[in-house]
Motif scaffolding. Structure first.
Motif: not given
Length: 289
Positions: A249-277
């Motif tokens: 029932g307790e939210e980690h204080p950095l939850f949203m920042r970790i989440e959005f950082c991972l989303v950003s890494i995901t999109l960077m990977g998606e952007c580059l992987s499209m060229v490969i696939i």
């Protein structure tokens, strides 16, 4: 200490988003330039249309995330308050864009499915269909995700200085996850299984050239699945934090920042992987380099 870590995470996320936005813009311009100055075969034309759909979405979404990260920085440094109706809408629209990106991968797999399994349905392989499909999906996604607006689940997060569904709102989080993420991602393995089943049934009855083309299409879908798997894997840390939240029932204080950082890494990977696939896209980029 948490504030310093959060600030660093925000800077990292901002840097990744700027990089991804610029790369998407460069690739998008390269695709448009190539299409304007070269004759493209019909089957390659649809591939380029599908790629053209993905990169503007990535560019717009990451540009929106750059704005969001700047707002967070202003909040951290100067106590700036971004609470407004526009803030609520941008929180909703960012989820719509992210969902459309996942559906763009589904569109790629769907096209391969039509090329292999439903070859007699010519309209399923027309360029116009794949031009219109993103607009149809945009309308449907907006409708599908609209309940979070009517439920007032998207709220201003003062610690982050932007608007989104708070992780303590189970209804809103589950609705977004199921409709914006799990629905499109779950279709990818189903399409892959349908194609592999069809190929096993038809393998002995097809000409060699057709078999080779279908193998190439299947290889592309496998790469899409691998990419999707990597994208899902990046969400595991956030999932763990979410489970901890629901248990304690307790939210980690950095939850949203970790989440959005991972989303950003995901999109960077998606952007580059499209060229490969995508072989056609990879060849264009290599020529330009």
């Amino acid at each position: 200490m948490m504030n310093q870590v959060g600030f660093v995470l925000n800077i990292i996320t901002l840097s990744i988003d700027i990089f991804t936005c610029l790369i998407s813009l460069i690739i998008f311009i390269t695709i448009i330039n190539y299409r304007c100055h070269n004759h493209i075969k019909q089957e390659d034309k649809i591939t380029f249309i599908l790629c053209t759909n993905i990169y503007p979405l990535t560019m717009i979404y990451t540009a929106l995330m750059v704005l969001t990260n700047i707002q967070t920085l202003l909040g951290d440094l100067y106590g700036h308050n971004s609470n407004s109706s526009l803030c609520i809408f941008l929180g909703y629209f960012s989820t719509v864009l992210l969902s459309m990106l996942y559906w763009a991968f589904v569109n790629q797999a769907f096209y391969r499915l039509c090329r292999i399994v439903y070859t007699t349905y010519i309209w399923l392989q027309s360029s116009m269909l794949y031009i219109l499909l993103p607009f149809i999906e945009l309308i449907l996604i907006c409708i599908l995700l609209s309940p979070v607006l009517f439920w007032n689940d998207i709220i201003y997060l003062p610690k982050e200085n932007y608007c989104f569904v708070t992780m303590t709102n189970v209804r809103g989080v589950l609705w977004l996850l199921l409709n914006a993420f799990f629905l499109p991602v779950s279709l990818l393995p189903l399409i892959y299984l349908r194609i592999t089943k069809y190929l096993r049934q038809q393998y002995n009855y097809q000409a060699y050239i057709v078999q080779q083309r279908q193998k190439r299409d299947l290889l592309v879908i496998r790469r899409i699945l691998i990419t999707a798997g990597l994208l899902i894997a990046l969400g595991i840390p956030s999932t763990v934090l979410a489970i901890i939240l629901f248990i304690t029932g307790e939210e980690h204080p950095l939850f949203m920042r970790i989440e959005f950082c991972l989303v950003s890494i995901t999109l960077m990977g998606e952007c580059l992987s499209m060229v490969i696939i995508t072989p056609q896209l990879k060849n264009i980029i290599i020529k330009k380099i």
